[in-house]
Motif scaffolding. Structure first.
Motif: not given
Length: 609
Positions: A47-69, A179-185
């Motif tokens: 469940c933990l790597p799957v959860a972090l992968s779900l989070l990473a897929s949702f947290q795109s670069a557009v979100a990292i840029l867009g929410v602070p903006a 999935i495991w690169t998502d965890v690292f990223q």
């Protein structure tokens, strides 16, 4: 801002480690020799790597840029989106995951054939492919554009490097590598955001001063309970409309559902949903705090548009590199998910049904070639995105416009046993037409109202070295100098808050689909596979009048006792997904899971209400 050797080293380390993970899983285990291993990680993830992968897929670069903006420009109102996360993850865990997981499907759209017919399945698949192909080009191009604007780093070198690295580890390592690169990223993203907040707050006098100055400048928003759906952000649009947006992502999107299906048990899949909730709250808080720090730092260190001095970030070598790595981690995680999910739906929904005798080795090779092909297509879409200019924002909106109708289509199938294939097709087309009508009309209206102002997302960004200014002008539309007059007529229709798009469009699909189904004849109970109906439906219908319940449930008969309903195996040439028959389920004890040979999970019975 000039990158130092340390910055380049951090950025290069991200790419090298991501590629190394892909190579590791390409050369270990069964070496991605089966379709199930390549597309579903052998259904053996925790469940933990799957959860972090779900989070990473949702947290795109557009979100990292867009929410602070967003916070930089308009204040902390957006923070209330966190209120939607609870239901937005609880509902998938208890409504969508049980149906998808127990059917043992690989593609989400295989459900549509089991519930309706092959036409609906193909239509849903094509819609998803269109959605993801458009969006992944934008996700690849946006961070490269911001990096080029801030550092002068060559735009296309960044695009090619990121696209090729992502294609490499996705094609070689399959879903397990993704999935495991998502965890690292994910860890890199969190580290980058925390570093920016800590260093930025320290330079302006601490986090308490950041909050105090932001409050004085009117950036700390209270709860706006205005029910007007035309208001861009209110508590209701964010907390209620946000639930539908979350459902379109975490409930029915193939990229996310594929992660649930790779979990080693249904319980692990549900736990991954629960684990994402606190992670998402943390990420949202970090993004909002980044926006506030950017705003206060910009007040303290204003730059004229013509100025490009050496950035004070150089006092801390490695900080620019870490943030750029954070930005590109968001892009890599989202794009790799897109490649893998696109390869999956193309293989399972468009190729395998026409070639049922395809051998396992050939199917696996073709799946890898599909992932490679979509990777190259992504590079082409990034080039197309660079040519769109002001239409780039419309391309980003397409992702949201298509997600709502697809959510409505799955809800129509799971919650309305009366819905038939004709109603599903007409409902989906009506929802897509409504989505593009409102979305494109809103875009054209906002463009016409901002003439003479540089278009959002255009390549004509300010030539400054201030990261805050660039982020605030990259992804958000320009503010108008004077308040616009109240919209009238169709303008009111086009002024609907984008946060309500998913709710409005999914509701359109359901209403049209149910109406057409009732007019053309509901699905006969004998033709209804009860496993495709949500197990919670009896509790949802118990408060309705008996006559309406009778209509919605195909006359109220018991599909479990109706002969002739087609099971998963019958509709998939004898074996679900074309994969080997599953063995005994691990970890599903006590969950009421019954295979197709036994009685169905759901039965519509008058006595159960």
């Amino acid at each position: 801002m000039e990158f130092t050797a340390i910055d380049y080293s951090i950025f290069a380390l991200l790419l090298v480690l991501s590629s190394a993970i892909g190579l590791f899983y390409a050369l270990s285990g069964d070496r991605q020799r089966t379709v199930q291993e390549f597309l579903l990680a052998n259904r053996d993830m925790g469940c933990l790597p799957v959860a972090l992968s779900l989070l990473a897929s949702f947290q795109s670069a557009v979100a990292i840029l867009g929410v602070p903006a967003e916070i930089f420009r308009f204040g902390t109102e957006y923070w209330f989106l966190g209120c939607s996360y609870f239901l937005g993850l609880l509902i998938p865990a208890h409504i969508f995951i049980p149906v998808f997981y127990r059917l043992r499907i690989t593609s989400t759209y295989e459900y549509l054939e089991l519930r309706f017919n092959k036409t609906v399945r193909v239509l849903g698949t094509v819609t998803f492919i269109f959605q993801m192909v458009i969006y992944m080009g934008v996700v690849l191009y946006a961070p490269a554009l911001a990096l080029n604007a801030v550092t002068g780093f060559d735009l296309w070198s960044a695009v090619l490097t990121m696209g090729l690295v992502c294609t490499l580890y996705t094609t070689l390592g399959g879903l397990k590598a993704v999935i495991w690169t998502d965890v690292f990223q994910t860890l890199v993203m969190l580290a980058g955001q925390v570093a920016v907040i800590v260093v930025g707050a320290w330079r302006v006098g601490g986090m308490a001063r950041v909050w105090r100055v932001a409050e004085q400048q009117g950036k700390i928003a209270g709860i706006d309970l205005d029910p007007n759906p035309l208001e861009r952000h209110t508590f209701w649009s964010l907390s209620v409309g946000g639930v539908f947006m979350m459902l379109s992502l975490y409930g029915v999107n193939q990229a996310q559902v594929q992660r649930y299906l790779c979990a080693r048990s249904e319980r692990q899949a549900k736990l991954s949903c629960y684990a994402v909730f606190p992670c998402q709250q943390i990420v949202l808080c970090l993004s909002c705090l980044t926006g506030l720090v950017m705003f206060v730092y910009n007040l303290e260190h204003p730059l004229a548009p013509s100025q490009r001095p050496a950035s004070p970030d150089q006092d801390l070598p490695g900080l620019p590199g870490l943030f750029v790595a954070c930005l590109f981690s968001g892009a890599l995680s989202t794009i790799s998910s897109a490649f893998n999910s696109l390869a999956t739906v193309t293989m399972e929904d468009l190729v395998r049904p026409h070639f049922p005798g395809l051998s396992e080795s050939r199917a696996t090779l073709l799946s890898k070639l599909l992932a490679l092909g979509y990777g190259l297509l992504c590079l082409g879409m990034a080039y197309v995105s660079s040519m769109l200019g002001p239409v780039l924002q419309a391309a980003i909106s397409i992702f949201g416009m298509v997600g709502g109708p697809l959510l409505g289509l799955f809800c129509l199938g799971m919650f309305f046993p009366c819905a038939n294939p004709t109603g599903a097709v007409v409902g989906l087309l009506a929802g897509l037409a409504m989505a593009f009508w409102i979305g494109i009309g809103s875009f054209l209206q906002s463009t016409a109202g901002a003439k003479g102002v540089p278009p959002a997302n255009s390549t004509a960004l300010p030539t400054v070295g201030n990261l805050s200014t660039v982020l605030a002008t990259t992804l958000l539309p320009p503010t108008t100098p004077a308040p616009a007059p109240s919209p009238t007529g169709l303008q009111r229709f086009y002024s609907l808050s984008y946060m309500w798009y998913s709710a409005h469009n999914s509701t359109t699909v359901i209403l049209v689909g149910v109406l057409v189904s009732l007019l053309t004849g509901p699905t006969p109970a004998a033709a209804l596979d009860p496993r495709t109906i949500s197990p919670v439906l009896p509790w949802l219908l118990c408060c309705l009048p008996p006559k309406i319940r009778h209509w919605l449930c195909c006359g109220g008969s018991d599909p479990a006792q109706a002969p002739g309903h087609a099971g998963t195996a019958e509709k998939s040439h004898g074996v679900p997904n074309g994969l080997s028959p599953p063995g005994p389920e691990q970890g599903d004890e006590g969950q009421g899971y019954v295979r197709s040979a036994g009685p169905p999970i759901y039965a519509v019975q008058e006595t159960s209400f």
